[in-house]
Design a protein around this motif. Sequence first.
Motif, PDB file in Angstrom:
ATOM      1  N   ASN A  38     -11.731   6.154   8.807  1.00  0.00           N
ATOM      2  CA  ASN A  38     -11.425   5.428   7.570  1.00  0.00           C
ATOM      3  C   ASN A  38     -12.472   5.810   6.525  1.00  0.00           C
ATOM      4  N   LEU A  39     -12.115   6.698   5.637  1.00  0.00           N
ATOM      5  CA  LEU A  39     -13.041   7.180   4.615  1.00  0.00           C
ATOM      6  C   LEU A  39     -12.645   6.607   3.264  1.00  0.00           C
ATOM      7  N   GLN A  40     -13.496   5.764   2.705  1.00  0.00           N
ATOM      8  CA  GLN A  40     -13.220   5.167   1.397  1.00  0.00           C
ATOM      9  C   GLN A  40     -13.488   6.204   0.315  1.00  0.00           C
ATOM     10  N   ILE A  41     -12.463   6.515  -0.462  1.00  0.00           N
ATOM     11  CA  ILE A  41     -12.575   7.525  -1.512  1.00  0.00           C
ATOM     12  C   ILE A  41     -12.947   6.869  -2.835  1.00  0.00           C
ATOM     13  N   SER A  42     -12.313   5.741  -3.122  1.00  0.00           N
ATOM     14  CA  SER A  42     -12.672   4.926  -4.282  1.00  0.00           C
ATOM     15  C   SER A  42     -12.351   3.487  -3.915  1.00  0.00           C
ATOM     16  N   GLU A  43     -12.426   2.598  -4.882  1.00  0.00           N
ATOM     17  CA  GLU A  43     -12.280   1.168  -4.576  1.00  0.00           C
ATOM     18  C   GLU A  43     -10.989   0.860  -3.823  1.00  0.00           C
ATOM     19  N   ASN A  44      -9.881   1.489  -4.209  1.00  0.00           N
ATOM     20  CA  ASN A  44      -8.624   1.176  -3.513  1.00  0.00           C
ATOM     21  C   ASN A  44      -7.880   2.428  -3.045  1.00  0.00           C
ATOM     22  N   ARG A  64      -8.175   5.473   0.014  1.00  0.00           N
ATOM     23  CA  ARG A  64      -8.909   5.887   1.194  1.00  0.00           C
ATOM     24  C   ARG A  64      -8.103   6.871   2.027  1.00  0.00           C
ATOM     25  N   PRO A  98     -16.031  10.961  -2.607  1.00  0.00           N
ATOM     26  CA  PRO A  98     -15.959   9.911  -3.635  1.00  0.00           C
ATOM     27  C   PRO A  98     -16.409  10.391  -5.012  1.00  0.00           C
ATOM     28  N   ASP A 131       0.866  -1.172   0.000  1.00  0.00           N
ATOM     29  CA  ASP A 131       0.000   0.000   0.000  1.00  0.00           C
ATOM     30  C   ASP A 131       0.909   1.229   0.000  1.00  0.00           C
ATOM     31  N   GLU A 169      -7.202   7.424   5.882  1.00  0.00           N
ATOM     32  CA  GLU A 169      -7.258   6.661   7.129  1.00  0.00           C
ATOM     33  C   GLU A 169      -6.496   7.365   8.245  1.00  0.00           C
ATOM     34  N   GLU A 176      -4.202   1.300  -2.111  1.00  0.00           N
ATOM     35  CA  GLU A 176      -4.019  -0.083  -1.689  1.00  0.00           C
ATOM     36  C   GLU A 176      -3.721  -1.014  -2.865  1.00  0.00           C
TER      37      GLU A 176
END
Length: 486
Positions: free
Chosen positions: A194-200, A202, A337, A179, A204, A239
């Motif tokens: 932990n905020l997911q911005i797109s599939e991989n 984020r 996102p 990562d 954190e 990631e």
Amino acid sequence: MTHKGDESGVLRPSPRRDDLWHVVLPAVEATRRAGLAYEASGKYISRLSVPKFTLNDAGWPSMTDRDITSPKDGPINWTYMVGLKKGTFAALEVEDVPELRILIEMLESDPDLADKVSPISQDRDGSGRDHSHLAWAAMGLVTSIVARAEALNAHSRAELQAIYLELETGILAKELVVDIVVPVALVRFDGIDNLQISENVRLERLDEPTQCARAASALSPSRVSAYLVAAATHAIVVEGIHIGNPNSLEREIRLWQDGLDLSRIEAACQSIEILSGVHIGYAQVCLRPRGWANRWKHDLPPLVRLQELARFDPSFENAGWNGRGATVDADKLSRLPTVFENSENGSPRLRLAARRLFQSHLREDEEDIVIDTCIGIEALLGQGRDELTHRMGLRAAIALKRSSLDANPRVTYEILKKTYEHRSRIVHGAIRKTTKIALFNERLEASDVALYLLRALLLSALEQSPAWTPEDLDEKILEAMYPPTP
């Protein structure tokens, strides 16, 4: 250099080389016994300085790595436990641990394995091998496992094998998974873990072990202060990146020479800035191995500090870590996102505008800031050779009126017009007595006005899918002038 794919480099449940493991295990157990016996003798032993998590008076993490000191109460520095000969840097020698000699002889008899374990030991022309380098590599492999096991209080054979497997993967796997971890300098993110911005991708929160593992050396020649590097609470993470692993030496050389593709990191920085109005910069790039390790420091994660660099507002270097910094709350990033996806999928001109917004904060000179932002504005509003201030002013007015800002069109038009009058004086070398422009009975810094305008236009474009184009704005202007016939 990097690409996405399957996770073939992730830790296996069993050794790739059983024969190597069965030689390494007795060497680990024997080295530990000999080392602990030496410690018990009361003789001098080198000890390790391990960063401890601390906060400064402003509340920023402030740990640094004083990696050349030897504290009296630190854990054993197993790197200096065994050497070719006893001396200043070695408490024991290879002959004190016969099991180590067996491992060294195994590597000497297997050139392919030797090239993986100790790529530096082979002569450049391939004609021979420096056996002392090979011996040091063997000792390093064993003492790394011993040190990690002592740090984790892990002494069963199953626990030792798990530690070994991480190192073996880093040595023998053809491809490794990491990562990319980039801490955000001097910005706090309230309400975000932990905020997911797109599939991989984020955002954190950095936990304390990771903070300590990334601590920069207080004695580093880097021009970026170790305290600025430390002053981050969150990181942008990409990631599952795969990197080639011909051998550990070539892998590290390629990482240093070619670097990593940080375009998604920068796109995330730009997207957060567009939504929050806060500059998002960074001073460090780290790699977080997934299922493998190159080395550890005591019980800390095997984070790789790849690079320290100045991708932040120059004002940060003026002891910015002693101030409060900026804060972004979770509500401001609720549309992150969407903005990030639209930015990544946007036109080259839109991505240019976002880059110029980010780059403008890296400038120290007011003129450079204005030029950067105006290039971004023109990328968004210009079309062919029609980049006239009047036409762009109309487009900006309709864009911001129809956005979530619902800005007054006359105000927007006036802001763009004044900004471009200031820009014109810069590029034509006219003598300027001030860096301010007059707007609505106030005098404002031209660079601040230009930055506000560019960010507002980017927000307007990216909050909708697909982002508007100059042609779309022209059509809206015509509709306002000549409404469609029912």
